[in-house]
Write an enzyme that holds these catalytic residues in place. Structure first.
Site, PDB file in Angstrom:
ATOM      1  CD  GLU A 293      -2.843  -1.497   2.162  1.00 39.87           C
ATOM      2  OE1 GLU A 293      -2.314  -1.429   3.286  1.00 39.87           O
ATOM      3  OE2 GLU A 293      -3.993  -1.911   1.984  1.00 39.87           O
TER       4      GLU A 293
ATOM      5  CG  HIS B 117      -3.682   1.948   5.614  1.00 44.19           C
ATOM      6  ND1 HIS B 117      -5.050   2.080   5.595  1.00 44.19           N
ATOM      7  CD2 HIS B 117      -3.407   0.717   5.128  1.00 44.19           C
ATOM      8  CE1 HIS B 117      -5.582   0.967   5.108  1.00 44.19           C
ATOM      9  NE2 HIS B 117      -4.603   0.123   4.816  1.00 44.19           N
TER      10      HIS B 117
ATOM     11  CG  HIS C 273      -6.447  -3.302   7.753  1.00 37.05           C
ATOM     12  ND1 HIS C 273      -6.225  -4.464   7.050  1.00 37.05           N
ATOM     13  CD2 HIS C 273      -5.977  -2.298   6.961  1.00 37.05           C
ATOM     14  CE1 HIS C 273      -5.631  -4.174   5.894  1.00 37.05           C
ATOM     15  NE2 HIS C 273      -5.464  -2.863   5.813  1.00 37.05           N
TER      16      HIS C 273
ATOM     17  CE1 TYR D 167     -11.540  16.557  23.710  1.00 38.44           C
ATOM     18  CE2 TYR D 167     -13.518  15.205  23.866  1.00 38.44           C
ATOM     19  CZ  TYR D 167     -12.682  16.164  24.399  1.00 38.44           C
ATOM     20  OH  TYR D 167     -12.973  16.732  25.598  1.00 38.44           O
TER      21      TYR D 167
ATOM     22  CG  HIS E  12      -8.718  -1.362   3.043  1.00 36.71           C
ATOM     23  ND1 HIS E  12      -8.083  -1.290   1.823  1.00 36.71           N
ATOM     24  CD2 HIS E  12      -7.741  -1.563   3.953  1.00 36.71           C
ATOM     25  CE1 HIS E  12      -6.776  -1.450   1.996  1.00 36.71           C
ATOM     26  NE2 HIS E  12      -6.559  -1.617   3.285  1.00 36.71           N
TER      27      HIS E  12
HETATM   28 ZN   LIG Z   1      -4.785  -1.785   4.207  1.00 32.70          ZN
END
Ligand SMILES: [Zn+2]
Length: 210
Positions: free
Chosen positions: A73, A92, A94, A119, A159
């Site tokens: 990625e 990034h 999950h 926040y 994702h």
């Molecule tokens: Zn990912």
């Protein structure tokens, strides 16, 4: 920041995110930009055990200069830096709640989640939804880059999340608040809620406006 300091910051960030349960298994990847180089976690790396050997150094175009094989990625990170030159960190994940809400039907594209707490607005900023593409697909990187021209954080369909920041700490705080807001959304489970109004949100500071 010096490159050695950036390695150390990336490693401690990876360990903290995994320790907080936000990076299950070998999922998630993080990067930081030092001048015209991008330091990014490697493919298959476990953020909780991240070490110097798991980090790749890339050009701003995504070509590997040295180090580990980068995460598949990596181009998502490259695109984020290309469209937001003020940014030096991309996270990034999950993470469980963000991943769960990213699977809900009928999410609005411009602002996929209600803003339940101040926040969320102050750390995650403007949040956009990105369509599903397979992990590592060039179209996912392109769509994410396009969305980050207007948004500061992304929810990737089926994702997870992407956050950015002028330093690693702000990208991490954005990820934590996006995950927290997603968790609130799941706990409320469709019950009538009273989120912040657009005027309430507009009155709150975000690093974009520093
Ligand atoms: Zn990912």
């Amino acid at each position: 920041m010096k490159e050695a300091d950036a390695f150390a910051a990336l490693i401690s960030t990876g360990h903290a995110l995994a320790g907080a349960g936000l990076s299950p298994g070998t999922t998630g990847n993080i990067s930081t930009r030092v001048g015209d180089r991008i330091l990014v976690s490697g493919t298959g790396a476990r953020l909780g055990a991240l070490s110097n050997d798991d980090i790749a150094i890339l050009t701003l175009n995504g070509e590997r200069i040295v180090g580990a094989a980068p995460t598949k990625e990596a181009m998502l990170h490259v695109r984020a830096y290309a469209v937001r030159p003020e940014v030096t960190a991309v996270v990034h994940l999950h993470s469980p709640a963000a991943l769960a809400v990213s699977c809900l039907a009928d999410l609005p594209e411009a602002s996929p989640l209600p803003c339940y707490t101040p926040y969320y607005a102050m750390k995650a900023g403007r949040v956009a939804l990105v369509d599903y593409f397979p992990p590592g697909d060039e179209r996912l990187a392109e769509a994410s880059g396009t969305a980050l021209r207007a948004a500061d954080s992304l929810l990737l369909r089926r994702h997870g999340l992407v956050t950015i920041g002028p330093e690693l700490a702000s990208a991490v705080a954005a990820a934590e608040e996006l995950e927290a807001n997603a968790d609130i959304h799941l706990r409320l489970a469709g019950r009538a809620a009273d989120p912040l109004s657009p005027d309430d949100v507009a009155a709150l500071p975000h690093w974009r406006n520093r």
